[in-house]
Write an enzyme that holds these catalytic residues in place. Structure first.
Site, PDB file in Angstrom:
ATOM      1  N   SER A 119       0.835  -1.211   0.000  1.00  0.00           N
ATOM      2  CA  SER A 119       0.000   0.000   0.000  1.00  0.00           C
ATOM      3  C   SER A 119       0.862   1.249   0.000  1.00  0.00           C
ATOM      4  O   SER A 119       0.486   2.262  -0.579  1.00  0.00           O
ATOM      5  CB  SER A 119      -0.861   0.043   1.272  1.00  0.00           C
ATOM      6  OG  SER A 119      -1.630  -1.097   1.373  1.00  0.00           O
ATOM      7  N   GLU A 176      -5.798  -0.961  -7.616  1.00  0.00           N
ATOM      8  CA  GLU A 176      -4.833   0.014  -8.177  1.00  0.00           C
ATOM      9  C   GLU A 176      -3.702  -0.789  -8.806  1.00  0.00           C
ATOM     10  O   GLU A 176      -3.101  -1.649  -8.137  1.00  0.00           O
ATOM     11  CB  GLU A 176      -4.298   0.938  -7.087  1.00  0.00           C
ATOM     12  CG  GLU A 176      -5.263   2.032  -6.668  1.00  0.00           C
ATOM     13  CD  GLU A 176      -4.655   2.955  -5.615  1.00  0.00           C
ATOM     14  OE1 GLU A 176      -3.966   2.468  -4.710  1.00  0.00           O
ATOM     15  OE2 GLU A 176      -4.888   4.186  -5.693  1.00  0.00           O
ATOM     16  N   HIS A 236      -2.508  -3.294  -6.003  1.00  0.00           N
ATOM     17  CA  HIS A 236      -2.931  -2.844  -4.678  1.00  0.00           C
ATOM     18  C   HIS A 236      -4.408  -3.160  -4.488  1.00  0.00           C
ATOM     19  O   HIS A 236      -5.264  -2.464  -5.035  1.00  0.00           O
ATOM     20  CB  HIS A 236      -2.661  -1.343  -4.516  1.00  0.00           C
ATOM     21  CG  HIS A 236      -3.044  -0.822  -3.165  1.00  0.00           C
ATOM     22  ND1 HIS A 236      -3.451   0.464  -2.958  1.00  0.00           N
ATOM     23  CD2 HIS A 236      -3.097  -1.433  -1.949  1.00  0.00           C
ATOM     24  CE1 HIS A 236      -3.744   0.637  -1.665  1.00  0.00           C
ATOM     25  NE2 HIS A 236      -3.515  -0.502  -1.039  1.00  0.00           N
ATOM     26  N   ASN A 270      -4.771   6.365  -1.288  1.00  0.00           N
ATOM     27  CA  ASN A 270      -4.278   6.687   0.058  1.00  0.00           C
ATOM     28  C   ASN A 270      -3.656   8.084   0.106  1.00  0.00           C
ATOM     29  O   ASN A 270      -3.649   8.726   1.151  1.00  0.00           O
ATOM     30  CB  ASN A 270      -3.281   5.624   0.518  1.00  0.00           C
ATOM     31  CG  ASN A 270      -4.009   4.359   0.962  1.00  0.00           C
ATOM     32  OD1 ASN A 270      -5.197   4.422   1.312  1.00  0.00           O
ATOM     33  ND2 ASN A 270      -3.330   3.230   0.915  1.00  0.00           N
TER      34      ASN A 270
END
Ligand code: T1G
Length: 648
Positions: free
Chosen positions: A405, A438, A426, A476
């Site tokens: 991540s 992702e 991800h 994120n």
């Protein structure tokens, strides 16, 4: 070549729509159907009509690409009515999906036959509208009030077997649907014909039913307009005559189709279909995916393994020792047991999923594996050890992926032989449920490897989005910005609860602070501490103050809020007020809308920077990341659409 053709099978006429890719009801299709009714009603040799579609599906609905233009005649309600009142009865032969206007056309037919795998539904609310061609008025007459309310206000299609139970279809056909429909039309009319739905009385429901339904839908909709409007149409359909109800439904449809919510949902609809097939990869051959392996059987690893099994891939689950392997298998068993409990899987299917997983500790088991996904602890040295072993035992053409991540995939791949087959994938937890994936290539990643990542995304039913390498990739990174802006509001005197209430009012399931309490404040705290330890200048956050005071969220006595033992309801915390007192000025009071504008605006500004840096390819990908990864309300279209749309 006409997209609506007529063939003769004895005294049965077969009308076929051939409008690739999904037989959408374009103006030409509507005209073709209208002409077919007139022609066949005039033909004395025709006793009945079968309506079928070429290609992989029955009619998928009105042509969504026409929604930005004024409706063109013949309008669908008129076409459906012409079919319904035709002198020769029509039989719909449904394969694939009959959705929206497609199912409304089928409802205008006197009978509906469906192949066993077919789906029928009225998904209009998922596009911010309501059925516009009698879907509410006819479905309630056919299936009753409860079933119609569920079908129309959720927009969820139903499989053929369930549709048969509800009376939405008359017969399920195994084998040659066209032949069965012709045979049915030939003999199905020895009894008196069923009345057209428009001539049948509508069932009534008590006031209490509508009151309860409205409350339940309003709670679930969180500001989305279409589901409640759909309920109003259904109620009108039971309490007024057919024609009045049709007028009300059509007026509601026309009113909604030009709203911002409908534009947002169409934006998402097309974005979701563009994402899995990036134009840059057109013609690039993906690597074959016959099997896969997951390194790490923790929450993420087990979730990824479950997603791979859901797609039918055999999986090897690698852990460091036998006890860890068993824990990983137990995690998988829990995931499938949960799916059985929710009715998503049968017991047999769950067992079959589990049977397709082999646990192992020796990497030599991966000698013929096509795809390996690493999902071990977020520590660079641990991940690099894993890839060193993979580099030694896997085929040079095996695709090797990291689920990291926050770490830099380039650092993980350093020294890996054949780095062209390396990529970041991800997943979001729970990986077998969350749709967002992702896809993060490193400079050496070959196009074939990237295409394999997208092919895997399609195979797993995910929404794959390409992300460039930066801290937190797309999702994120925006989350960090969102939380920072929420803390900035608290520093200027906005109450923590006011921020959460504002974001719930905007359409999120929960606000930023209650979400952190649920997930744990310490995860982000440890990332910040790691960055500080690596020499980065990371200013102290309000969350840091709380974690240092032992407040990590619901997993401890509290986080941003206090919680009573065994009770998840957030309570304002005197300790938090004391801990943060020195950080808070007293600025202007902001209302919910101003708070939401601030936070969504911060997300969109970060999104613009992400676009400018080439971390995301297009704004709609950022919207998909936020909707499918972070609960951004779908009917707002995502932060880029929501802010660009208003500024347009
Ligand atoms: N209109 C136009 N194009 C459509 C379309 C539609 N309704 N549905 C799909 N497409 C395109 C899609 O953009 C893609 O194009 C290709 O078809 C394959 O789609 C009056 C007003 C039918 C279950 O909401 O649910 O009727 O990218 O990748 O996975 O009351 O498409 O290849 O160029 O999704 O096999 C209601 C929406 C409309 C159904 C097939 N109907 N579609 O899934 O293929 S409103 C819907 C779907 C309405 C009436 C109201 C799915 C599918 P491209 P795909 P798939």
């Amino acid at each position: 070549m006409s997209i609506v053709t007529i063939a003769r099978e004895g005294n049965i006429a077969v009308v076929t729509i051939d409008n690739a890719p999904v037989n959408a009801l374009s103006q030409a299709v509507r005209q073709g159907l209208s002409d077919a009714v007139a022609e066949l009603d005039r033909d004395p040799d025709v006793s009945a009509v079968v309506l079928t579609c070429a290609g992989r599906t029955f009619i998928a609905g009105a042509d969504v690409s026409e929604f930005d233009k004024p409706p063109q005649p013949p309008h669908l309600p008129d076409v459906v009515s012409a079919i319904e009142l035709a002198a020769k009865p029509w039989v719909a032969a449904i394969h694939g999906s009959a959705l929206g206007g497609g199912f409304e056309v089928a409802l205008g037919c006197r009978f509906r036959l469906a192949s066993a795998e077919a789906m029928v539904g009225l998904p209009e609310v998922t596009l911010g509208i309501v059925p516009g061609a009698g879907g509410t008025v006819r479905s309630v007459r056919l299936a009753g009030v409860e079933a119609a309310v569920d079908l129309v206000t959720t927009g969820k299609p139903v499989r053929a077997a369930r549709a048969l139970e509800l009376g939405l279809v008359d017969k399920i056909v195994e084998g040659d649907l066209r032949a069965a429909a012709i045979a049915f039309a030939g003999v199905g009319f020895s009894n008196p014909l069923p009345q057209p739905l428009s001539l049948r009385p509508a069932p009534l429901a008590p006031e209490s039913f509508w009151t309860e339904a409205e409350a339940a839908i309003a709670k679930r909709a969180r500001g989305e307009v279409a589901p409640l409007k759909a309920l109003a149409c259904l109620r009108r359909a039971t309490e007024t005559d057919f024609s009045t109800a049709m007028q009300f439904e059509r007026a509601t449809f026309l009113e909604l189709r030009v709203t911002r919510q409908a534009a947002a949902l169409r934006h998402v609809f097309f974005a979701e279909r563009a994402a899995p097939r990036p134009k840059a990869l057109t013609g690039v051959q993906a690597c074959p995916l016959r099997n896969a392996a997951v390194i790490g059987g923790g929450t993420m690893g087990a979730g990824i393994a479950a997603a791979l099994r859901d797609a039918g891939l055999p999986v090897i689950l690698i852990e460091r020792d036998e006890a860890a392997v068993q824990r990983g298998i137990a995690n998988l068993r829990d995931i499938f047991a949960g799916a059985v409990k929710r009715g998503r899987l049968t017991e047999a299917a769950a067992e079959a999923r589990l049977a397709g997983v082999v646990g192992a500790t020796d990497y030599a088991a991966l000698a013929d594996t096509d795809l390996v996904i690493e999902a071990v602890f977020e520590e660079l040295s641990v991940k690099r050890q894993v890839f060193a072993q993979l580099g030694r035992v896997c085929r040079p053409d095996a695709v090797l992926a990291t689920n990291t991540s926050y770490l830099d995939p380039r650092a993980i791949a350093e020294g890996l032989p054949n780095p062209e087959r390396f990529i970041g994938l991800h997943f979001f937890s729970p990986a077998n449920i969350m749709k967002l994936l992702e896809i993060v290539p490193v400079p050496q990643t070959a196009d074939a490897t990237l295409a394999t990542g997208f092919a895997l995304g399609r195979m797993l039913g995910k929404v794959p989005v390409r992300a460039g390498i930066c801290e937190g990739f797309i999702g994120n990174r925006i989350l960090k910005r969102y939380r920072a802006e929420a803390e900035a509001l608290v520093r200027q005197g906005v109450a923590i609860a006011a921020v959460d209430v504002a974001m719930r009012g905007y359409g999120f399931a929960m606000g930023p602070f209650e979400a952190q309490d649920l997930g744990g404040l310490d995860i982000a705290f440890l990332q910040r501490e790691g960055a500080r330890a690596a020499g980065q200048d990371v200013p102290e956050t309000l969350g840091d103050i709380l974690v240092r005071a032992g407040r990590k969220g619901q997993k401890t006595a509290g986080g941003w809020y206090d919680y009573k033992a065994g009770d998840r309801r957030p309570l304002a915390s005197k300790e938090v007020t004391r801990l943060l007192a020195a950080q808070i000025q007293h600025g202007p009071i902001l209302d919910g809308e101003a708070i939401a504008d601030r936070l969504v605006g911060a997300m969109a500004r970060e999104g613009e920077a992400i676009l400018a840096e080439g971390i995301a390819e297009k704004a709609s990908d950022i919207d998909l990341v936020e909707i499918h990864g972070y609960g951004f309300p779908r009917w707002r279209g995502g932060p880029m659409f929501a802010t660009r749309q208003t500024s347009a």
